[in-house]
Design a protein around this motif. Structure first.
Motif, mmCIF file in Angstrom:
data_model
loop_
_atom_site.group_PDB
_atom_site.id
_atom_site.type_symbol
_atom_site.label_atom_id
_atom_site.label_comp_id
_atom_site.label_asym_id
_atom_site.label_seq_id
_atom_site.Cartn_x
_atom_site.Cartn_y
_atom_site.Cartn_z
ATOM 1 N N TYR A 1 0.918 -1.206 0.142
ATOM 2 C CA TYR A 1 0.119 0.032 0.188
ATOM 3 C C TYR A 1 0.923 1.196 0.099
ATOM 4 O O TYR A 1 0.547 2.132 -0.891
ATOM 5 N N ARG B 1 0.531 4.203 -2.816
ATOM 6 C CA ARG B 1 0.380 5.654 -2.271
ATOM 7 C C ARG B 1 1.336 6.509 -2.688
ATOM 8 O O ARG B 1 1.035 7.515 -3.342
ATOM 9 N N GLU C 1 -5.294 10.726 -6.196
ATOM 10 C CA GLU C 1 -5.780 10.198 -4.922
ATOM 11 C C GLU C 1 -6.956 9.086 -5.339
ATOM 12 O O GLU C 1 -7.475 9.309 -6.085
ATOM 13 N N GLN D 1 -9.157 5.721 -3.038
ATOM 14 C CA GLN D 1 -9.515 5.009 -1.910
ATOM 15 C C GLN D 1 -9.016 3.511 -2.341
ATOM 16 O O GLN D 1 -9.343 3.021 -3.499
ATOM 17 N N LYS E 1 -8.846 -0.534 -2.216
ATOM 18 C CA LYS E 1 -9.598 -1.551 -1.684
ATOM 19 C C LYS E 1 -8.905 -2.799 -2.272
ATOM 20 O O LYS E 1 -8.665 -3.066 -3.387
#
Length: 133
Positions: A60, A64, A73, A75, A77
């Motif tokens: 992750y 990022r 940007e 989210q 999952k």
């Protein structure tokens, strides 16, 4: 050493395990965790869940970092994460680093390796498929 962006702050789960961003190599965070009671499984060895947590957080973090560099940007999952345990993590510091193998508009594929003494001799690897909303 490159400064670590504030947006790369690790989640509470990683902080609870003692996982930290050690450094940035070629724009990719290298995560580390010291051996201790919190990550110990059988005596003097890392718990498999702690190793998997290190791998997952490194994946992750790599994603990022790339998204930040591209001004994106999202989210994140998880679709799936497959961990391969190659050798027992001994009672010393462990490191992990992710490598993005594919980055699309909606999904990403990441390969992650964890090691102790030698990055060329991983103790575990992971393949992650991530959906980006």
């Amino acid at each position: 050493m490159t400064e670590i962006p504030a947006r790369l702050k690790l989640p509470a789960y990683a902080q609870a395990l003692g996982i930290e961003v050690a450094r940035i190599e070629d724009g990719v965070p290298v995560l580390t965790v010291e051996f201790g009671r919190i990550v110990e499984g059988r005596p003097q060895h890392y718990h498999g869940g702690a190793t998997a947590g290190l791998l997952e957080n490194a994946g992750y973090a790599a994603l990022r970092a790339r998204l930040i560099a591209e001004g994106r940007e999202a989210q994140l999952k998880p679709v799936n994460i497959t961990v391969q345990y190659l050798s027992a993590g001994k009672s010393q510091t462990s490191f992990a680093k992710g490598r993005i193998t594919r980055l699309g508009r909606r999904n990403a594929n990441i390969a992650v390796e964890a090691w102790q003494d030698d990055p060329g001799r991983p103790i575990a690897t992971a393949i992650m498929n991530i959906l980006m909303a």
